[in-house]
Design a protein around this motif. Structure first.
Motif, mmCIF file in Angstrom:
data_model
loop_
_atom_site.group_PDB
_atom_site.id
_atom_site.type_symbol
_atom_site.label_atom_id
_atom_site.label_comp_id
_atom_site.label_asym_id
_atom_site.label_seq_id
_atom_site.Cartn_x
_atom_site.Cartn_y
_atom_site.Cartn_z
ATOM 1 N N VAL A 1 -17.207 0.808 4.588
ATOM 2 C CA VAL A 1 -16.430 2.029 4.287
ATOM 3 C C VAL A 1 -15.434 1.469 3.159
ATOM 4 N N ASN A 2 -15.390 2.216 2.064
ATOM 5 C CA ASN A 2 -15.014 1.981 0.975
ATOM 6 C C ASN A 2 -14.061 3.027 0.755
ATOM 7 N N GLY A 3 -12.946 2.633 -0.386
ATOM 8 C CA GLY A 3 -11.922 3.488 -0.783
ATOM 9 C C GLY A 3 -10.785 3.540 0.266
ATOM 10 N N LEU A 4 -10.612 2.726 0.969
ATOM 11 C CA LEU A 4 -9.564 2.872 1.815
ATOM 12 C C LEU A 4 -8.092 2.603 1.282
ATOM 13 N N TYR A 5 -7.171 3.412 1.846
ATOM 14 C CA TYR A 5 -5.877 3.586 1.352
ATOM 15 C C TYR A 5 -5.290 2.211 1.849
ATOM 16 N N LEU B 1 -9.332 0.693 -1.629
ATOM 17 C CA LEU B 1 -9.236 1.382 -2.900
ATOM 18 C C LEU B 1 -8.342 0.635 -3.709
ATOM 19 N N VAL B 2 -8.796 0.372 -4.888
ATOM 20 C CA VAL B 2 -8.089 -0.385 -5.800
ATOM 21 C C VAL B 2 -7.650 0.323 -7.084
ATOM 22 N N ALA B 3 -6.498 -0.086 -7.643
ATOM 23 C CA ALA B 3 -6.145 0.618 -8.980
ATOM 24 C C ALA B 3 -6.600 0.116 -9.893
ATOM 25 N N VAL B 4 -8.002 0.058 -9.981
ATOM 26 C CA VAL B 4 -8.728 -0.386 -11.455
ATOM 27 C C VAL B 4 -9.664 0.517 -11.719
ATOM 28 N N ASP B 5 -9.785 0.743 -13.011
ATOM 29 C CA ASP B 5 -10.798 1.578 -13.541
ATOM 30 C C ASP B 5 -12.236 1.081 -13.248
#
Ligand SMILES: Nc1ncnc2c1ncn2[C@@H]1O[C@H](COP(=O)(O)OP(=O)(O)O)[C@@H](O)[C@H]1O
Ligand SMILES: [Mg+2]
Length: 305
Positions: free
Chosen positions: A227-231, A281-285
């Motif tokens: 499960v990806n992109g978890l806040y 979810l990480v704040a990286v491009d």
């Protein structure tokens, strides 16, 4: 359960990463590749999405069919399924004038484009041959191939196609190859499936459908769900910024998305009790830093279970 996942990751020769487009399939493919490469496996990542992008995630030049080194023990290759199928047919027909005639014929064109999963089955055939040491001259035999699978919907036809082909063509080299691939994708010691999703309603719904289809068509379960992109979870006690400021709006969005994530994880837990990896979810491009972070999160979860 995760102990068994460790074993699967340690021994499988083929990992197929599947899921709806945009959920992070390529990211997870690259992260698993990095992780397995760092533990000494020789890894080949295979991408078949026409919009080639694994190379951007690993910051190397695009493959366009060539094998590209992306780090110690790690290589990637982009394949055009149709080209793989054409090559296979040409090879079976000994690259002679007959091969050229067949490849140019409307009947073949129609068949190659129309038969569900056929081109992708040819990709599996190519991977299997590589793993068995019969790949193109000079290409190193990897310990594991990670296939960045097509978006779900196409995923199961890909895996069911060999069975379909071998039931229609039961003899000759194509029939034999289809049988070999069928055995390979049904063999839990050799191949495994990783399903990637977001913790949102539609992707989770699709994940359930994909699990059902795999069971129905292959009698197999995924080796794990990612499960990806978890806040990041909302921490209690943190004061809300004012609602009409930019910070306030960002804060409300975060709380709302995080709430949806939690609800969907609970929904998932009712249905799936197998190995589950959660990636934030990480704040990286998009790029190697993102891949390293996701790879580390997966590694930690594999260690601490
Ligand atoms: N956990 C994450 N944190 C931040 N960005 C992510 C994460 N997972 C994926 N992304 C970004 O989302 C986009 C889609 O991811 P990608 O792996 O290409 O999806 P897919 O292959 O399923 O279409 C990419 O731009 C990627 O950088
Ligand atoms: Mg992708």
């Amino acid at each position: 359960m995760v102990e068994r996942l460790n074993e699967v990751l340690e021994t499988a020769q083929l990992l197929v990463v599947m899921g709806k487009g945009g959920v992070g399939k390529s990211t997870v493919t690259a992260a698993l590749g990095r992780l397995l490469a760092s533990t000494g496996h020789r890894v080949l990542l295979v991408e078949i999405d026409p919009r080639e992008n694994l190379h951007q995630l690993l910051d190397v030049e695009p493959s366009d069919g060539a094998v590209v080194r992306a780090g110690p023990n790690l290589e990637l290759q982009h394949l055009h399924p149709r080209r793989v199928l054409d090559d296979l047919v040409a090879e079976r027909l000994k690259f002679g004038p007959l091969a050229r005639r067949v490849l140019a014929s409307p009947v073949y064109q129609h068949f190659a484009e129309g038969a569900p999963g056929l081109k992708e089955a040819a990709v599996l055939g190519r991977i299997l041959r590589l793993l068995e040491g019969h790949g193109p001259k000079g290409q190193e035999v990897p310990d594991v191939v990670i296939l960045d699978g097509p978006a779900s919907g196409h995923g199961v036809p890909l895996l069911a196609a060999p069975q379909l082909i071998s039931s229609v063509i039961d003899s000759g080299p194509i029939g034999q190859m289809a049988q070999d691939i069928e055995c390979f994708v049904k063999d839990a010691h050799r191949s495994a499936f990783v399903l990637v999703s977001l913790a949102e309603e539609m992707p989770i719904q699709e994940t359930f459908e994909l699990i059902d289809l795999m069971e129905y068509q292959l009698s197999r379960e995924p080796a794990c769900l990612v499960v990806n992109g978890l806040y990041p979870p909302v921490e209690k006690g943190i004061p809300y910024p004012s609602g009409d400021s930019p910070e306030g709006r960002a804060d409300s969005l975060w709380r709302a998305r995080s709430q949806i994530n939690q609800e969907q994880l609970e929904r998932l837990a009712l249905r799936w009790r197998g190995p589950l990896l959660k990636t934030p979810l990480v704040a990286v491009d998009r790029g190697p830093v993102l891949i390293e972070l996701i790879s580390q999160t997966i590694e930690t979860q594999l260690e601490t279970h």
